[in-house]
Design a protein around this motif. Structure first.
Motif, mmCIF file in Angstrom:
data_model
loop_
_atom_site.group_PDB
_atom_site.id
_atom_site.type_symbol
_atom_site.label_atom_id
_atom_site.label_comp_id
_atom_site.label_asym_id
_atom_site.label_seq_id
_atom_site.Cartn_x
_atom_site.Cartn_y
_atom_site.Cartn_z
ATOM 1 N N ASP A 111 51.063 -43.212 29.788
ATOM 2 C CA ASP A 111 50.884 -42.560 28.543
ATOM 3 C C ASP A 111 49.963 -43.031 27.730
ATOM 4 O O ASP A 111 49.502 -44.389 27.549
ATOM 5 C CB ASP A 111 52.266 -42.938 27.643
ATOM 6 C CG ASP A 111 52.351 -42.719 26.355
ATOM 7 O OD1 ASP A 111 52.152 -43.505 25.529
ATOM 8 O OD2 ASP A 111 52.732 -41.533 25.882
ATOM 9 N N ALA A 112 48.881 -42.111 27.233
ATOM 10 C CA ALA A 112 47.652 -42.351 26.584
ATOM 11 C C ALA A 112 47.841 -43.460 25.240
ATOM 12 O O ALA A 112 46.977 -44.361 25.154
ATOM 13 C CB ALA A 112 46.853 -41.250 26.320
ATOM 14 N N ARG A 113 48.720 -43.099 24.610
ATOM 15 C CA ARG A 113 49.126 -43.860 23.387
ATOM 16 C C ARG A 113 49.348 -45.451 23.661
ATOM 17 O O ARG A 113 48.999 -46.274 23.053
ATOM 18 C CB ARG A 113 50.156 -43.205 22.273
ATOM 19 C CG ARG A 113 50.411 -43.862 21.337
ATOM 20 C CD ARG A 113 51.112 -42.945 20.123
ATOM 21 N NE ARG A 113 52.051 -42.203 20.727
ATOM 22 C CZ ARG A 113 53.515 -42.423 21.021
ATOM 23 N NH1 ARG A 113 53.680 -43.675 20.117
ATOM 24 N NH2 ARG A 113 54.321 -41.806 21.325
ATOM 25 N N GLN A 114 50.253 -45.665 24.495
ATOM 26 C CA GLN A 114 50.605 -46.900 25.202
ATOM 27 C C GLN A 114 49.601 -47.716 25.698
ATOM 28 O O GLN A 114 49.344 -48.805 25.454
ATOM 29 C CB GLN A 114 51.791 -46.797 26.121
ATOM 30 C CG GLN A 114 52.526 -48.134 26.392
ATOM 31 C CD GLN A 114 52.835 -49.087 25.202
ATOM 32 O OE1 GLN A 114 53.679 -48.373 24.103
ATOM 33 N NE2 GLN A 114 52.423 -50.118 24.816
ATOM 34 N N THR A 115 48.792 -46.816 26.397
ATOM 35 C CA THR A 115 47.376 -47.502 27.248
ATOM 36 C C THR A 115 46.470 -47.930 26.004
ATOM 37 O O THR A 115 46.086 -49.114 25.987
ATOM 38 C CB THR A 115 46.844 -46.334 28.113
ATOM 39 O OG1 THR A 115 47.457 -46.109 29.136
ATOM 40 C CG2 THR A 115 45.354 -46.980 28.604
ATOM 41 N N LEU A 116 46.196 -47.033 24.772
ATOM 42 C CA LEU A 116 45.307 -47.468 23.940
ATOM 43 C C LEU A 116 45.985 -48.690 23.289
ATOM 44 O O LEU A 116 45.168 -49.746 22.945
ATOM 45 C CB LEU A 116 45.254 -46.455 22.914
ATOM 46 C CG LEU A 116 44.523 -46.602 21.576
ATOM 47 C CD1 LEU A 116 43.080 -47.084 21.830
ATOM 48 C CD2 LEU A 116 44.350 -45.572 20.567
ATOM 49 N N SER A 117 47.466 -48.729 22.799
ATOM 50 C CA SER A 117 47.835 -49.903 22.408
ATOM 51 C C SER A 117 47.636 -51.309 23.160
ATOM 52 O O SER A 117 47.395 -52.066 22.596
ATOM 53 C CB SER A 117 49.283 -49.746 22.222
ATOM 54 O OG SER A 117 50.069 -50.838 21.620
ATOM 55 N N ASN A 118 47.690 -51.276 24.471
ATOM 56 C CA ASN A 118 47.747 -52.253 25.227
ATOM 57 C C ASN A 118 46.267 -52.661 25.365
ATOM 58 O O ASN A 118 45.887 -53.839 25.048
ATOM 59 C CB ASN A 118 47.999 -51.996 26.766
ATOM 60 C CG ASN A 118 49.487 -51.575 26.995
ATOM 61 O OD1 ASN A 118 50.481 -52.124 26.098
ATOM 62 N ND2 ASN A 118 49.741 -50.933 28.063
ATOM 63 N N PHE A 119 45.492 -51.812 25.367
ATOM 64 C CA PHE A 119 43.938 -52.106 25.149
ATOM 65 C C PHE A 119 43.489 -52.801 23.991
ATOM 66 O O PHE A 119 42.757 -53.898 23.918
ATOM 67 C CB PHE A 119 42.969 -50.784 25.380
ATOM 68 C CG PHE A 119 42.881 -50.354 26.853
ATOM 69 C CD1 PHE A 119 43.421 -50.834 27.772
ATOM 70 C CD2 PHE A 119 41.831 -49.413 27.077
ATOM 71 C CE1 PHE A 119 43.247 -50.654 29.291
ATOM 72 C CE2 PHE A 119 41.419 -49.196 28.450
ATOM 73 C CZ PHE A 119 42.246 -49.570 29.430
ATOM 74 N N VAL A 120 44.010 -52.496 22.798
ATOM 75 C CA VAL A 120 43.683 -53.027 21.466
ATOM 76 C C VAL A 120 44.341 -54.265 21.599
ATOM 77 O O VAL A 120 43.667 -55.343 20.924
ATOM 78 C CB VAL A 120 44.405 -52.047 20.307
ATOM 79 C CG1 VAL A 120 44.388 -52.785 18.906
ATOM 80 C CG2 VAL A 120 43.727 -50.969 20.091
ATOM 81 N N LYS A 121 45.507 -54.400 22.024
ATOM 82 C CA LYS A 121 46.108 -56.188 21.980
ATOM 83 C C LYS A 121 45.113 -56.970 22.996
ATOM 84 O O LYS A 121 44.782 -58.103 22.551
ATOM 85 C CB LYS A 121 47.420 -55.852 22.360
ATOM 86 C CG LYS A 121 48.251 -55.351 21.548
ATOM 87 C CD LYS A 121 49.893 -55.184 22.485
ATOM 88 C CE LYS A 121 51.030 -54.306 21.383
ATOM 89 N NZ LYS A 121 52.037 -54.459 21.815
#
Length: 240
Positions: A1-11
């Motif tokens: 899921d692209a949104r979850q990947t972005l969330s993980n990257f931001v964290k």
């Protein structure tokens, strides 16, 4: 899921950024933004029930800095580049993410900057033939119609842009960056120091490489190694 990947990257890569929420569509996104009033929004171009543009159009005012995320879409990417809009291309690169966040957090007046840039982005999405090009100088950003640009010439790490009204802009970007941004438009790098709008060529003077005369009467040298390709481009335009 692209949104979850972005969330993980931001964290992981941007620990100074606090995530306050996620939404998967226009309706839920508008409500989340109204509730949380975030400083930065990562906004996908394509959403479940519309587009990121639909979401922004439903907001009374935009006070956050927007960073678009998008899969490869040549038309949208060109509009982003012309307008100096911040975007991240999927799959998202951590280094590009960190740079986008650094840039966003360093902006003092996010609201004014974004509203101005967004207005030009919407214009460019509707008018791909004569887009408005963002030119950053020491004072800010000036938007000029592509058709008004006669030529761009390098000056150290700056670029001098000559306009058809005989005025000039000094941009804080190297000529190569303008060559990249304007790719796909009728421009040609005739020399290491010169990028021209082919629509403003008045005359070609033969020589080892030759010279071009532009509509503002500027005379520019064509490098010997660029001569053949330039004449081919000129011939293609004359057939249109």
């Amino acid at each position: 899921d692209a949104r979850q990947t972005l969330s993980n990257f931001v964290k992981k890569y941007c620990p100074s950024v606090e995530l306050v929420g996620q939404a998967d569509g226009v309706k839920s996104g508008v409500q989340l933004i109204k509730n949380e009033a975030p400083d930065i929004i990562f906004l996908d171009v394509r959403m479940m029930d519309g587009t990121g543009f639909d979401l922004l159009d439903q907001l009374d005012k935009i006070t956050a800095h927007i960073i678009f995320t998008t899969a490869y879409d040549e038309f949208a990417l060109k509009a982003f580049r012309y307008s100096a809009m911040d975007y991240l291309l999927k799959p998202i690169d951590p280094d590009e993410l960190m740079e986008a966040v650094r840039k966003a957090t360093s902006l003092v007046d996010k609201k004014l900057k974004f509203n101005d840039v967004y207005a030009h982005l919407r214009s460019n999405l509707k008018n791909s033939g004569n887009p408005k090009i963002a030119v950053s100088d020491a004072k800010g950003i000036t938007y000029v119609n592509f058709d008004d640009i006669v030529c761009c010439r390098s000056s150290d790490n700056y670029t001098v842009i000559s306009l058809k009204n005989n005025s000039q802009l000094v941009a804080t970007k190297a000529l190569k960056e303008f060559e990249d941004v304007l790719s796909g438009l009728p421009c040609f790098r005739i020399h290491n120091t010169s990028l021209i709008n082919m629509n403003h060529v008045v005359r070609y003077i033969r020589g080892e490489g030759g010279f071009v005369i532009m509509t503002d009467k500027t005379e520019l040298e064509v490098s010997r190694r660029k001569k053949k390709e330039f004449l081919e481009k000129l011939g293609e335009l004359q057939k249109l």
